[in-house]
Design an enzyme around this catalytic site. Structure first.
Site, PDB file in Angstrom:
ATOM      1  N   GLY A  10       1.199  -5.310 -14.766  1.00  0.00           N
ATOM      2  CA  GLY A  10       2.298  -5.440 -13.823  1.00  0.00           C
ATOM      3  C   GLY A  10       2.779  -6.878 -13.722  1.00  0.00           C
ATOM      4  N   TYR A 125       9.019   6.650  -2.010  1.00  0.00           N
ATOM      5  CA  TYR A 125       8.299   5.430  -2.381  1.00  0.00           C
ATOM      6  C   TYR A 125       7.970   4.597  -1.142  1.00  0.00           C
ATOM      7  CZ  TYR A 125       7.597   0.645  -4.010  1.00  0.00           C
ATOM      8  OH  TYR A 125       7.101  -0.614  -4.202  1.00  0.00           O
TER       9      TYR A 125
END
Length: 302
Positions: A10, A125
């Site tokens: 990430g 989300y």
């Protein structure tokens, strides 16, 4: 100091590893298959093997639109998985830093959000990340939740790199101009996370250092303004820009709703931890220059 960070590749995990290597901090990235947030039973053993002083949970289900149709997966990783990381950190007697998001707010406030403002996510989300915040807080008092926003880096999938790619393909780009936020450069976030981690390790019983904080670049912009600055920096670096055509959110429909106001006030983080990120244009210039430098180094004969 040894920091275990979830998520191998990430943007923030990568930046943490780079920053740590340059500043004498051992950062160990732990990810699949050894650690899988969708399989909470894998978390404790994977983190215990690192024997960290601080745990940073940077892994997440970040596909905002996909989460609308895959809510179970989003909650498994962002909520249950985050809770499992915090429980493992408690068992290891290590503080945990949880990365969260501006999407926990509905975006209707006319001013920047403070940490104690009411949450109200408008997407799956956002709801999953808010559930993760609550799971972390329930699992251990020794936690810091860092909400950030509009994250970009010189690598990976992000708005800045997308704009640079589009500029190579077309002369004009339509960009949303009625959403406002604080662009945040992953290496700046990494430096801040390590500063907070050092404070937590140095003051293990200081409750004031724990809790929820907002962490974003200084200043604000709309997506259209950010795109314009990306193209300006690209031209300054000898690359290609594009014209920006401002549009409304309604003209760019997506499965998930986005907050109109993503601005986060970072005064608490500055006051308590002494951490202030740079102004976003300065950081964007560094990012774009790095992208072009990397590309040039990869050219034949470079």
């Amino acid at each position: 100091m040894r920091i275990a960070v979830t998520g191998r590749d990430g943007q923030v995990a990568t930046a943490l590893a780079e920053y740590g290597a340059a500043h004498g901090v051992e950062v160990v990235r732990v990810g699949r298959p050894a650690l899988d947030l969708a399989a909470p039973e894998s978390v404790r053993a994977a983190l215990a093997a690192v024997r960290p002083d601080v745990v940073v949970n940077a892994a997440a289900f970040t596909a905002v639109d996909l989460a609308e149709s895959q809510a179970q997966a989003a909650f498994a990783i962002n909520a249950a998985g985050a809770g499992a990381v915090a429980e493992a950190a408690r068992a290891l007697e290590a503080p945990v830093i949880q990365l969260s998001t501006d999407y926990v707010f509905d975006g209707e406030k006319p001013a920047p959000y403070h940490e104690d403002d009411a949450t109200g996510p408008v997407s799956v989300y956002g709801a999953s990340k808010l559930a993760g915040e609550r799971a972390v807080a329930a699992a251990t008092e020794d936690h810091v939740i860092l909400r950030t926003a509009w994250v970009y880096a010189a690598s990976g999938k992000n708005f800045v790199r997308t704009m640079l790619r589009l500029a190579q393909e077309r002369d004009a780009v339509r960009v949303v101009a009625d959403q406002r936020g604080c662009p945040s450069y992953a290496p700046d976030i990494a430096a801040a996370v390590i500063a907070v981690a050092r404070n937590l390790a140095a003051h293990p019983r200081d409750a004031a250092l724990r809790g929820v904080f907002h962490l974003t670049g200084q200043g604000e912009a709309t997506w259209a303004q950010l795109a314009e600055e990306v193209f300006a920096q690209a031209r300054a670096a000898g690359g290609k820009g594009a014209a920006v055509i401002p549009i409304t959110t309604a003209e760019y429909p997506t499965p998930a709703r986005r907050p109109r106001n993503s601005r986060l006030d970072g005064a608490k983080l500055a006051r308590v931890h002494g951490v202030v990120l740079p102004e976003w244009r300065q950081s964007l210039a560094r990012c774009v220059a790095r992208i072009y430098d990397t590309e040039r180094q990869g050219e034949p004969g470079a």
